[in-house]
Design a protein around this motif. Structure first.
Motif, mmCIF file in Angstrom:
data_model
loop_
_atom_site.group_PDB
_atom_site.id
_atom_site.type_symbol
_atom_site.label_atom_id
_atom_site.label_comp_id
_atom_site.label_asym_id
_atom_site.label_seq_id
_atom_site.Cartn_x
_atom_site.Cartn_y
_atom_site.Cartn_z
ATOM 1 N N ILE A 141 0.157 -1.199 0.338
ATOM 2 C CA ILE A 141 0.381 -0.484 0.129
ATOM 3 C C ILE A 141 1.112 1.309 0.181
ATOM 4 O O ILE A 141 0.712 2.633 -1.026
ATOM 5 C CB ILE A 141 -1.010 -0.255 1.060
ATOM 6 C CG1 ILE A 141 -2.282 -1.485 1.189
ATOM 7 C CG2 ILE A 141 -1.077 1.291 1.324
ATOM 8 C CD1 ILE A 141 -2.969 -1.102 2.151
ATOM 9 N N VAL A 142 1.398 1.140 1.136
ATOM 10 C CA VAL A 142 2.747 2.952 0.863
ATOM 11 C C VAL A 142 3.206 3.157 -0.427
ATOM 12 O O VAL A 142 3.557 4.049 -1.261
ATOM 13 C CB VAL A 142 3.456 2.580 2.654
ATOM 14 C CG1 VAL A 142 4.245 3.941 2.495
ATOM 15 C CG2 VAL A 142 2.883 2.331 3.706
ATOM 16 N N GLU A 143 4.034 1.675 -0.329
ATOM 17 C CA GLU A 143 5.448 1.233 -1.564
ATOM 18 C C GLU A 143 3.990 1.864 -2.892
ATOM 19 O O GLU A 143 4.548 2.539 -3.759
ATOM 20 C CB GLU A 143 5.647 0.723 -2.250
ATOM 21 C CG GLU A 143 6.863 0.613 -1.209
ATOM 22 C CD GLU A 143 7.692 -0.721 -1.376
ATOM 23 O OE1 GLU A 143 8.963 -1.288 -1.396
ATOM 24 O OE2 GLU A 143 7.388 -1.904 -2.473
ATOM 25 N N GLY A 144 3.127 1.519 -2.831
ATOM 26 C CA GLY A 144 1.823 1.963 -4.430
ATOM 27 C C GLY A 144 1.310 3.188 -4.388
ATOM 28 O O GLY A 144 0.627 3.705 -5.470
ATOM 29 N N ASP A 145 1.228 3.764 -3.412
ATOM 30 C CA ASP A 145 0.562 5.127 -2.683
ATOM 31 C C ASP A 145 1.571 6.340 -2.350
ATOM 32 O O ASP A 145 1.558 6.161 -0.813
ATOM 33 C CB ASP A 145 -0.958 4.953 -1.994
ATOM 34 C CG ASP A 145 -1.641 6.100 -2.308
ATOM 35 O OD1 ASP A 145 -2.004 7.373 -2.459
ATOM 36 O OD2 ASP A 145 -2.361 5.170 -2.583
ATOM 37 N N LEU A 174 9.049 -1.736 4.255
ATOM 38 C CA LEU A 174 7.782 -0.917 4.846
ATOM 39 C C LEU A 174 8.515 0.839 5.353
ATOM 40 O O LEU A 174 7.560 1.546 5.322
ATOM 41 C CB LEU A 174 7.044 -1.446 5.609
ATOM 42 C CG LEU A 174 5.962 -0.502 6.763
ATOM 43 C CD1 LEU A 174 4.789 -0.364 5.956
ATOM 44 C CD2 LEU A 174 5.667 -1.797 7.844
ATOM 45 N N LEU A 175 8.822 0.241 6.193
ATOM 46 C CA LEU A 175 9.700 1.590 6.613
ATOM 47 C C LEU A 175 10.447 2.980 6.287
ATOM 48 O O LEU A 175 10.550 4.200 6.587
ATOM 49 C CB LEU A 175 10.905 1.498 7.948
ATOM 50 C CG LEU A 175 10.623 0.399 9.144
ATOM 51 C CD1 LEU A 175 11.337 -0.449 9.566
ATOM 52 C CD2 LEU A 175 9.385 0.707 10.058
ATOM 53 N N THR A 176 11.046 2.188 4.927
ATOM 54 C CA THR A 176 12.451 2.687 4.075
ATOM 55 C C THR A 176 10.827 3.411 3.149
ATOM 56 O O THR A 176 10.863 5.340 2.951
ATOM 57 C CB THR A 176 12.944 2.685 3.186
ATOM 58 O OG1 THR A 176 12.524 1.268 3.033
ATOM 59 C CG2 THR A 176 14.172 2.323 4.049
ATOM 60 N N ALA A 177 10.012 3.123 2.605
ATOM 61 C CA ALA A 177 8.898 3.775 1.874
ATOM 62 C C ALA A 177 7.277 4.665 2.944
ATOM 63 O O ALA A 177 7.042 5.642 1.799
ATOM 64 C CB ALA A 177 7.532 2.773 1.343
ATOM 65 N N ALA A 178 7.505 4.350 4.272
ATOM 66 C CA ALA A 178 6.925 5.037 4.839
ATOM 67 C C ALA A 178 7.933 6.792 5.415
ATOM 68 O O ALA A 178 7.239 7.569 5.038
ATOM 69 C CB ALA A 178 6.587 4.878 5.989
ATOM 70 N N PHE A 179 8.870 6.463 5.628
ATOM 71 C CA PHE A 179 9.552 7.159 6.444
ATOM 72 C C PHE A 179 10.695 7.665 5.365
ATOM 73 O O PHE A 179 11.294 8.967 6.189
ATOM 74 C CB PHE A 179 9.811 6.906 7.852
ATOM 75 C CG PHE A 179 9.138 6.229 8.462
ATOM 76 C CD1 PHE A 179 8.093 7.677 8.735
ATOM 77 C CD2 PHE A 179 9.297 5.222 8.939
ATOM 78 C CE1 PHE A 179 7.227 6.712 9.945
ATOM 79 C CE2 PHE A 179 8.106 4.556 9.862
ATOM 80 C CZ PHE A 179 6.849 6.057 10.156
ATOM 81 N N THR A 180 11.243 7.441 4.755
ATOM 82 C CA THR A 180 12.367 8.628 3.884
ATOM 83 C C THR A 180 12.138 9.543 3.402
ATOM 84 O O THR A 180 10.732 9.466 2.498
ATOM 85 C CB THR A 180 12.890 7.546 2.856
ATOM 86 O OG1 THR A 180 13.285 6.073 2.991
ATOM 87 C CG2 THR A 180 13.490 7.957 1.292
#
Length: 350
Positions: A141-145, A174-180
């Motif tokens: 979800i996070v990587e795709g949106d 997940l962490l890199t997609a959400a916080f980078t």
């Protein structure tokens, strides 16, 4: 404790504390409906997993799998399913790697992949999920949106990732997609304590954190070694460093150092012919320290490499009338009082 130490933001938001899987679950609860996540699924435990894998194998008709060995075979199927989840990949990716004319090893591997896929299908049809599924679905979800990623990152001023050496590849994504590119991110952990590689933990997560979360200028994040051990005395730390010299370490790590007021400490090694003799010696040693040196029983801990040893040690302590607790819940059923209680509860439940 954190909320007492760190005041709330002007908008009233307080420090949030969560496990990695809890963080993934919160993303699914908030955004999952857009992507078909309905919520309310039952989280599987090891018993669920083993039973469902065995059920899938009993229904299999693949000639490459020895279905007379279900107990060992289901472990292999679950290991394949876990590996696919932890690497955010699927069976097609494995099949793409197979040679055009696979040998017996590859045919067995592909049969295990197919069984793992049937296991995943059965899991979904029953409305069951595993912890790894939470990470996988939240990551997709996070990587795709990008909008979801921006909304999550914008909620935090800073993020602290604890026990980072225990994270697997999917958790890292997940962490890199959400916080980078968002809040300041700090990871705390010990690369010498990567003890969960057997369930997917990756030392590469630790090694590549500086480039996964660079500073604002784009340079790699700095590494700040925390090498003072505040728990142990000097001889224990010296022994730990000698052991540590024999295992790989990441660049920049340092030997442990004792706190300034640390005592000399004591290390004793004892070798025994049988585990019963060893357990008896442990109990006698604890009793002697208690009686002669006044050391409280509660200040002694016994660490066992195998669960099987807990029963033998427990019996020795019980015979010596030394009070103790066992932290491994699965071994409580070996305690006579608990066995009796469990039997009565089963009678009542039936």
């Amino acid at each position: 404790r954190l909320r007492r130490a760190v005041p709330a933001r002007p908008d009233g938001r307080e420090v949030e504390v969560s496990t990695y899987h809890g963080f993934a679950a919160s993303i699914l609860d908030e955004f999952g409906a857009r992507y078909g996540w309905t919520g309310g699924a039952t989280i599987m435990d090891e018993g669920h997993r083993f039973e469902l894998a065995a059920r899938v194998l009993r229904a299999a008709d693949d000639g490459m799998l020895d279905l007379t060995k279900i107990p060992s075979l289901r472990k292999e199927v679950l290991a394949v399913a876990d590996a696919l989840n932890e690497n955010l990949t699927d069976g097609d990716a494995v099949r793409d790697l197979a040679p055009r004319e696979p040998d017996d090893v590859w045919r067995t591997r592909l049969a295990l992949v197919a069984a793992a896929e049937r296991y995943e299908d059965a899991k979904r049809s029953l409305g069951l999920v595993e912890y790894a599924d939470l990470i996988r679905m939240a990551t997709l979800i996070v990587e795709g949106d990008d909008d979801v990623a921006r909304r999550i990152a914008g909620r935090y001023d800073m993020v602290l990732l604890d026990e980072y050496q225990d994270t697997d590849r999917a958790q890292r994504r997940l962490l890199t997609a959400a916080f980078t590119g968002g809040p300041t991110v700090t990871a705390v952990g010990d690369a010498d304590q990567t003890i969960y590689e057997w369930r997917g933990a990756s030392l590469r997560n630790f090694e590549e954190f500086p480039t996964d979360f660079p500073v604002d200028s784009g340079a790699p994040a700095p590494t700040l070694p925390l090498s003072i051990n505040r728990r142990s005395e000097r001889r224990i730390i010296d022994l730990a460093n000698r052991v540590r010299m024999r295992i790989p370490s990441i660049e920049g790590s340092r030997d442990l150092r004792p706190r300034p007021d640390a005592g000399s400490g004591r290390v004793r090694v004892s070798w025994h012919a049988t585990e019963d003799a060893e357990a008896t010696w442990i109990a006698d040693h604890i009793a002697q320290r208690h009686d002669d040196e006044g050391i409280p029983y509660a200040e002694t801990a016994i660490l066992c490499r195998r669960r099987d040893s807990l029963r033998v040690v427990s019996e020795a302590l019980r015979s010596a009338e030394i009070p103790f607790t066992v932290s491994s819940m699965s071994d409580l059923l070996d305690v006579p009082e608990i066995t009796d209680l469990h039997a009565w509860l089963r009678i009542v439940a039936d």
